[in-house]
Design a protein around this motif. Structure first.
Motif, PDB file in Angstrom:
ATOM      1  N   GLN A 116      10.325  -5.761 -14.625  1.00  0.00           N
ATOM      2  CA  GLN A 116       9.981  -4.463 -15.212  1.00  0.00           C
ATOM      3  C   GLN A 116      11.096  -3.452 -15.014  1.00  0.00           C
ATOM      4  O   GLN A 116      11.419  -2.687 -15.926  1.00  0.00           O
ATOM      5  CB  GLN A 116       8.695  -3.914 -14.584  1.00  0.00           C
ATOM      6  CG  GLN A 116       7.439  -4.512 -15.151  1.00  0.00           C
ATOM      7  CD  GLN A 116       6.190  -3.869 -14.554  1.00  0.00           C
ATOM      8  OE1 GLN A 116       6.192  -3.436 -13.401  1.00  0.00           O
ATOM      9  NE2 GLN A 116       5.120  -3.825 -15.324  1.00  0.00           N
ATOM     10  N   ALA A 117      11.688  -3.442 -13.825  1.00  0.00           N
ATOM     11  CA  ALA A 117      12.772  -2.489 -13.550  1.00  0.00           C
ATOM     12  C   ALA A 117      13.973  -2.758 -14.444  1.00  0.00           C
ATOM     13  O   ALA A 117      14.608  -1.826 -14.950  1.00  0.00           O
ATOM     14  CB  ALA A 117      13.174  -2.562 -12.080  1.00  0.00           C
ATOM     15  N   GLN A 118      14.288  -4.027 -14.647  1.00  0.00           N
ATOM     16  CA  GLN A 118      15.409  -4.369 -15.526  1.00  0.00           C
ATOM     17  C   GLN A 118      15.133  -3.918 -16.952  1.00  0.00           C
ATOM     18  O   GLN A 118      16.010  -3.354 -17.609  1.00  0.00           O
ATOM     19  CB  GLN A 118      15.673  -5.879 -15.484  1.00  0.00           C
ATOM     20  CG  GLN A 118      16.280  -6.351 -14.189  1.00  0.00           C
ATOM     21  CD  GLN A 118      16.326  -7.865 -14.072  1.00  0.00           C
ATOM     22  OE1 GLN A 118      15.613  -8.589 -14.752  1.00  0.00           O
ATOM     23  NE2 GLN A 118      17.173  -8.364 -13.172  1.00  0.00           N
ATOM     24  N   GLU A 119      13.905  -4.147 -17.419  1.00  0.00           N
ATOM     25  CA  GLU A 119      13.550  -3.733 -18.779  1.00  0.00           C
ATOM     26  C   GLU A 119      13.602  -2.209 -18.914  1.00  0.00           C
ATOM     27  O   GLU A 119      14.104  -1.686 -19.896  1.00  0.00           O
ATOM     28  CB  GLU A 119      12.149  -4.258 -19.131  1.00  0.00           C
ATOM     29  CG  GLU A 119      12.082  -5.750 -19.328  1.00  0.00           C
ATOM     30  CD  GLU A 119      10.661  -6.285 -19.464  1.00  0.00           C
ATOM     31  OE1 GLU A 119       9.701  -5.482 -19.426  1.00  0.00           O
ATOM     32  OE2 GLU A 119      10.507  -7.512 -19.604  1.00  0.00           O
ATOM     33  N   ALA A 121      15.321  -0.076 -17.020  1.00  0.00           N
ATOM     34  CA  ALA A 121      16.710   0.381 -16.910  1.00  0.00           C
ATOM     35  C   ALA A 121      17.474   0.117 -18.213  1.00  0.00           C
ATOM     36  O   ALA A 121      18.276   0.954 -18.639  1.00  0.00           O
ATOM     37  CB  ALA A 121      17.398  -0.318 -15.740  1.00  0.00           C
ATOM     38  N   THR A 122      17.194  -1.001 -18.849  1.00  0.00           N
ATOM     39  CA  THR A 122      17.857  -1.322 -20.110  1.00  0.00           C
ATOM     40  C   THR A 122      17.454  -0.306 -21.178  1.00  0.00           C
ATOM     41  O   THR A 122      18.300   0.195 -21.926  1.00  0.00           O
ATOM     42  CB  THR A 122      17.465  -2.745 -20.578  1.00  0.00           C
ATOM     43  OG1 THR A 122      17.877  -3.663 -19.565  1.00  0.00           O
ATOM     44  CG2 THR A 122      18.136  -3.107 -21.886  1.00  0.00           C
ATOM     45  N   LYS A 123      16.147   0.019 -21.238  1.00  0.00           N
ATOM     46  CA  LYS A 123      15.680   1.006 -22.234  1.00  0.00           C
ATOM     47  C   LYS A 123      16.274   2.379 -21.944  1.00  0.00           C
ATOM     48  O   LYS A 123      16.620   3.117 -22.862  1.00  0.00           O
ATOM     49  CB  LYS A 123      14.147   1.086 -22.193  1.00  0.00           C
ATOM     50  CG  LYS A 123      13.457  -0.121 -22.790  1.00  0.00           C
ATOM     51  CD  LYS A 123      11.944   0.015 -22.648  1.00  0.00           C
ATOM     52  CE  LYS A 123      11.250  -1.271 -23.064  1.00  0.00           C
ATOM     53  NZ  LYS A 123       9.800  -1.210 -22.805  1.00  0.00           N
ATOM     54  N   ALA A 124      16.384   2.737 -20.646  1.00  0.00           N
ATOM     55  CA  ALA A 124      16.888   4.064 -20.279  1.00  0.00           C
ATOM     56  C   ALA A 124      18.371   4.207 -20.595  1.00  0.00           C
ATOM     57  O   ALA A 124      18.855   5.301 -20.883  1.00  0.00           O
ATOM     58  CB  ALA A 124      16.656   4.315 -18.792  1.00  0.00           C
ATOM     59  N   SER A 125      19.087   3.113 -20.560  1.00  0.00           N
ATOM     60  CA  SER A 125      20.531   3.200 -20.796  1.00  0.00           C
ATOM     61  C   SER A 125      20.887   3.221 -22.276  1.00  0.00           C
ATOM     62  O   SER A 125      22.028   3.433 -22.640  1.00  0.00           O
ATOM     63  CB  SER A 125      21.248   2.048 -20.100  1.00  0.00           C
ATOM     64  OG  SER A 125      20.845   0.813 -20.673  1.00  0.00           O
ATOM     65  N   LYS A 126      19.881   2.966 -23.127  1.00  0.00           N
ATOM     66  CA  LYS A 126      20.140   2.976 -24.588  1.00  0.00           C
ATOM     67  C   LYS A 126      20.024   4.342 -25.178  1.00  0.00           C
ATOM     68  O   LYS A 126      19.398   5.205 -24.719  1.00  0.00           O
ATOM     69  CB  LYS A 126      19.181   2.006 -25.294  1.00  0.00           C
ATOM     70  CG  LYS A 126      19.495   0.573 -24.961  1.00  0.00           C
ATOM     71  CD  LYS A 126      18.568  -0.359 -25.686  1.00  0.00           C
ATOM     72  CE  LYS A 126      18.910  -1.811 -25.353  1.00  0.00           C
ATOM     73  NZ  LYS A 126      18.043  -2.771 -25.978  1.00  0.00           N
TER      74      LYS A 126
END
Length: 126
Positions: A116-119, A121-126
């Protein structure tokens, strides 16, 4: 110089903080409290059973009035020892089972939280 602990919190909204930090922390706390409660209850049950057995044996000994009564009491001690051995074995198995269950659930929770954290973080960096 970039510090690993310096990050722009504005890029994370409340839902992202919940998903990455607060949600996992609460889930692990709930798991820990549940485990602790089960362990304490198992210990209390065992302590009561051992205390009850000990008190029953003292009462039985106090009721011995003659040699026949003493012989009967001593014969009963073998059964009590057998029952206590079985109880100790069962209590140890219960604690091991609780520990294994806690470890398995903790590992599963950690794996889910990392994903969940990876997902997030990925969404936040976009």
């Amino acid at each position: 110089m970039m510090n690993a602990f310096n990050f722009d919190s504005k890029q994370f909204d409340t839902k992202q903080f919940e998903a990455m930090f607060f949600g996992p922390a609460r889930a692990f706390a709930a798991l820990s409290v549940d485990y602790t409660e089960k362990l304490v209850n198992a210990q209390l049950d065992a302590t009561k059973a051992y205390s009850d057995t000990g008190l029953a044996q003292v009462r039985s000994l106090m009721n011995v009035k003659d040699a026949e009564g003493l012989r009967t009491y001593m014969e009963g001690q073998q059964q009590v020892a057998k029952e206590l051995t079985e109880r100790l074995k069962g209590d140890a198995e219960k604690v091991v089972s609780l520990q294994q269950d806690f470890v398995q659930k903790s590992q599963k929770l950690a794996e889910t939280n990392v994903k969940q954290a990876q997902e997030t973080a990925t969404k936040a960096s976009k």
